[in-house]
Design a protein around this motif. Structure first.
Motif, PDB file in Angstrom:
ATOM      1  N   ALA A 100       0.621  -1.175  -0.027  1.00 39.57           N
ATOM      2  CA  ALA A 100      -0.151  -0.065  -0.041  1.00 39.57           C
ATOM      3  C   ALA A 100       0.671   1.539  -0.130  1.00 39.57           C
ATOM      4  O   ALA A 100       0.350   2.331  -0.407  1.00 39.57           O
ATOM      5  N   ILE A 130       1.653   6.710  -1.641  1.00 42.63           N
ATOM      6  CA  ILE A 130       0.426   5.923  -1.429  1.00 42.63           C
ATOM      7  C   ILE A 130       0.075   5.226  -2.823  1.00 42.63           C
ATOM      8  O   ILE A 130       0.039   5.958  -3.868  1.00 42.63           O
ATOM      9  N   GLU A 186      -4.561   4.588  -3.790  1.00 48.11           N
ATOM     10  CA  GLU A 186      -5.243   5.154  -2.347  1.00 48.11           C
ATOM     11  C   GLU A 186      -6.603   4.843  -2.519  1.00 48.11           C
ATOM     12  O   GLU A 186      -7.344   4.666  -1.569  1.00 48.11           O
ATOM     13  N   ASN A 187      -7.498   4.913  -3.677  1.00 45.59           N
ATOM     14  CA  ASN A 187      -8.973   4.780  -3.811  1.00 45.59           C
ATOM     15  C   ASN A 187      -9.191   3.464  -3.451  1.00 45.59           C
ATOM     16  O   ASN A 187     -10.644   3.327  -3.336  1.00 45.59           O
ATOM     17  N   LEU A 216      -7.668   1.496  -0.868  1.00 45.13           N
ATOM     18  CA  LEU A 216      -7.450   1.339   0.493  1.00 45.13           C
ATOM     19  C   LEU A 216      -8.715   1.519   1.235  1.00 45.13           C
ATOM     20  O   LEU A 216      -9.328   2.383   1.266  1.00 45.13           O
ATOM     21  N   THR A 253     -10.410   2.602   4.881  1.00 45.32           N
ATOM     22  CA  THR A 253     -10.263   3.805   5.501  1.00 45.32           C
ATOM     23  C   THR A 253      -9.303   3.698   6.503  1.00 45.32           C
ATOM     24  O   THR A 253      -8.328   4.596   6.907  1.00 45.32           O
ATOM     25  N   ARG A 256      -6.840   1.422   6.552  1.00 42.61           N
ATOM     26  CA  ARG A 256      -5.314   1.408   6.114  1.00 42.61           C
ATOM     27  C   ARG A 256      -4.827   2.531   5.533  1.00 42.61           C
ATOM     28  O   ARG A 256      -3.567   3.037   5.668  1.00 42.61           O
ATOM     29  N   SER A 257      -5.640   3.440   4.969  1.00 46.06           N
ATOM     30  CA  SER A 257      -5.384   4.814   4.509  1.00 46.06           C
ATOM     31  C   SER A 257      -4.744   5.853   5.855  1.00 46.06           C
ATOM     32  O   SER A 257      -3.879   6.529   5.428  1.00 46.06           O
ATOM     33  N   ARG A 258      -5.661   5.652   6.849  1.00 45.36           N
ATOM     34  CA  ARG A 258      -5.147   6.543   7.881  1.00 45.36           C
ATOM     35  C   ARG A 258      -3.926   5.928   8.743  1.00 45.36           C
ATOM     36  O   ARG A 258      -3.180   6.811   9.104  1.00 45.36           O
ATOM     37  N   ALA A 292      -1.617   4.397   7.093  1.00 45.45           N
ATOM     38  CA  ALA A 292      -0.603   4.864   6.276  1.00 45.45           C
ATOM     39  C   ALA A 292       0.065   6.211   6.589  1.00 45.45           C
ATOM     40  O   ALA A 292       1.186   6.716   6.679  1.00 45.45           O
TER      41      ALA A 292
END
Length: 594
Positions: free
Chosen positions: A119, A299, A302-303, A305, A307, A309-311, A313
């Motif tokens: 990711a 990243i 990102e679209n 991932l 929420t 995992r995005s946070r 990261a």
């Protein structure tokens, strides 16, 4: 930071009232058990077998990260500290798993649209992020920040550094390259610019520096590239291994050993700190600017991932910027964004005043400069044999918007002459033009046979002179239409018949229109015949460039693909030079553009 104390679940009530000796024995045994368990847990945690305590195990957010091999150990250390300290994101512990991977391989994979198994990506340079975005099926990537930096410099073993006046004497990139390639006594090595950001940034800097020399700049840059190509390693780690191990005559006389190499400051730091006192390198920081490796935190998809995992990261990016993490990076020889240069780290790497290690950071090269440098490298390392076929139909007389009244043909000629300057005397280039019924019933004619640029021709000139004159003499044919298909087939047959082993053979076609010859073969028949003529053992890829809004971009791409080549569409003929060099680089490495 989300830390939790371990619960005390093992108070022993049954030991009360026992004799003191028994209690002491019990305490000793218990202590040993605690130490054994604690030691085992530490080993397990370090190996990744035991990542968290019970409070984190079920809620941890897993984040897979790949990083350039030089920065991966420091990033992994931060990730392990985050696991041990139970760092959280939105109340959930983060579990970052770091894998070292060569940046060029990741860029190629993402550019080809291959689904990533990670990711977050930390390459050593933003140029790899740009390259990943260039692929026709590229995976979406976005840079969120930068975690470290390291300038690119010229590193020399101590005796060689002193011979060039280190540290008191300073040089430009052009002067350093000339000094390091002046004789066989000082052998200069570098990593392959097609695979190494350090190698490519240095090559681009040398090109920029030699360009300031005037008319001879391109020749000087090509000479340096040719010299470097004889002593190129696949990776930065392999370059370090080529350095002379000591100042002995045996090492300095070994033709396999280099006295000078292009390195990042961090790589020089790692080398010198691992060698012991007095065994390090001397670093020259060019006074016209040292480009930086900038380690972008990128990243990936990102679209896609979640929420969480995005946070997670972004939480890890924040963690990498905290003081303790910055100290970890500094101890590994990196500079950290926004902080003053660590003088002690520079000294360990091999830097010393008055070398401009803190003041001569260069502006990052543009994408065009990088393409030109890599194109020059490709054609320098492997001499080229190119037949150039230029559209001379009437539409080439149309003015180019914003070009001061110059026509498409005028701008095309200027771009071709610029491209010609990038080739060496060993390269072979010829020229055709085409329209319709240009030579009797044929749509094409050969203006300059393909030959070595350094070969003499009549009148005391060379093939390069003859070709430059022919480029300058190109004119649109009034009312001439575009006989693209018959021309392509004829030119390809001749290029394939003239195949030269050991060279990059290709057919370069420039057109601003679609096929307009009603009596020619069809596109489908052309593609079929090109596929039959194409021989993998003797590859002659077509590099087809559609110029302007009226060109048939889909046709040139299909034609190019039939031969294992590359098709491009540009809006401005001035882009031709950069596209030719980019295409040579891409196709020469087995890549494709569509």
């Amino acid at each position: 930071m989300g830390r939790h104390s371990l619960p005390d679940e093992y108070a022993n009530e049954g030991t009360r009232g026992r004799p003191a000796t028994g209690r002491r024995r019990t305490v000793v045994v218990a202590t040993l058990l605690v130490l054994v368990v604690a030691g085992g847990a530490a080993v397990a945690a370090g190996s990744g077998l035991l990542s968290f305590g019970d409070s984190c195990r079920d809620s941890a957010v897993r984040l897979d990260l790949v990083a350039s091999p030089d920065v991966a150990p420091a990033v992994r250390s931060v990730a392990e500290r985050a696991r041990a300290g139970r760092v959280t994101s939105d109340g959930s512990c983060i579990d970052v798993r770091v894998t070292a991977r060569q940046s060029y391989k990741v860029a190629d994979s993402l550019g080809a649209g291959r689904d990533p198994d990670f990711a977050v990506w930390i390459p050593d340079s933003a140029l790899w992020v740009d390259r990943a975005k260039e692929g026709g099926e590229s995976v979406p990537v976005a840079t969120a920040g930068h975690v470290a930096a390291s300038p690119v410099a010229l590193a020399l073993v101590a005796p060689a550094a002193k011979s060039l006046g280190w540290p008191s004497r300073t040089y430009t990139w052009a002067e350093l390259a000339a000094a390091a390639t002046r004789s066989d006594a000082l052998r200069l090595g570098a990593a392959d610019p097609a695979r190494s950001a350090v190698g490519l940034l240095a090559l681009s800097s040398i090109g920029r520096s030699t360009a300031r020399q005037g008319a001879d700049g391109d020749t000087s840059a090509a000479a340096v590239a040719k010299s470097l190509s004889q002593r190129t390693s696949d990776t930065d780690a392999q370059v370090v291994d080529t350095l002379a191990r000591d100042g002995s005559g045996t090492e300095s006389g070994n033709p396999r050993r280099n006295q000078a190499v292009v390195l990042s400051e961090q790589a020089a730091y790692a080398y010198s700190t691992g060698r012991g006192a007095g065994q390090g390198l001397g670093l020259f920081y060019p006074k016209d600017g040292a480009p930086l490796l900038d380690y972008p935190y990128t990243i990936v998809r990102e679209n896609r991932l979640s929420t969480d995992r995005s946070r997670a990261a972004m939480r890890f990016l924040t963690l990498l910027g905290e003081p303790e993490s910055r100290r970890t990076l500094t101890k590994s020889g990196f500079r950290t964004p926004g902080e003053a240069v660590d003088e002690a780290a520079v000294k360990k790497a091999g830097g010393a005043a008055p070398q401009p290690y803190a003041t001569s950071t260069a502006e990052a090269p543009s994408a065009k400069e990088l393409q030109e440098a890599l194109g020059m490298w490709t054609i320098t390392v492997q001499s080229a044999r190119l037949t150039t076929v230029v559209d001379a139909s009437g539409s080439m007389a149309a003015p180019v918007p914003g070009a001061g009244g110059r026509s498409r043909m005028d701008v095309t000629k200027a771009s071709l002459l610029q491209a010609l300057a990038q080739f060496t005397p060993e390269d072979e280039i010829g020229l055709w033009d085409f329209a319709t019924r240009l030579d009797g019933s044929r749509d094409y004619r050969e203006l300059v046979p393909t030959a070595r640029l350094g070969d003499p021709v009549k009148g005391g000139r060379t093939q390069r002179d003859r070709l430059a004159a022919a480029f300058g003499a190109l004119r649109p044919v009034p009312d001439g239409a575009t006989g693209l298909y018959d021309t392509t087939l004829a030119a390809y047959k001749q290029a394939a018949a003239g195949y030269r082993p050991g060279r990059f053979n290709a057919l370069v076609i420039l057109t601003d229109g679609a096929n307009e010859d009603p009596g020619s073969i069809s596109r489908g028949e052309l593609v079929t015949r090109l596929q039959k003529l194409s021989d993998p053992a003797k590859p002659v890829p077509v590099i087809a460039i559609a110029v302007g809004p009226d060109a048939d971009g889909e046709a040139v791409k299909e034609i190019a693909r039939a031969t294992g080549g590359a098709g491009y569409q540009v809006t401005d003929p001035a882009e031709i030079q950069a596209v030719i060099l980019k295409a040579i680089m891409t196709v020469g490495q087995g890549g494709r553009a569509s």
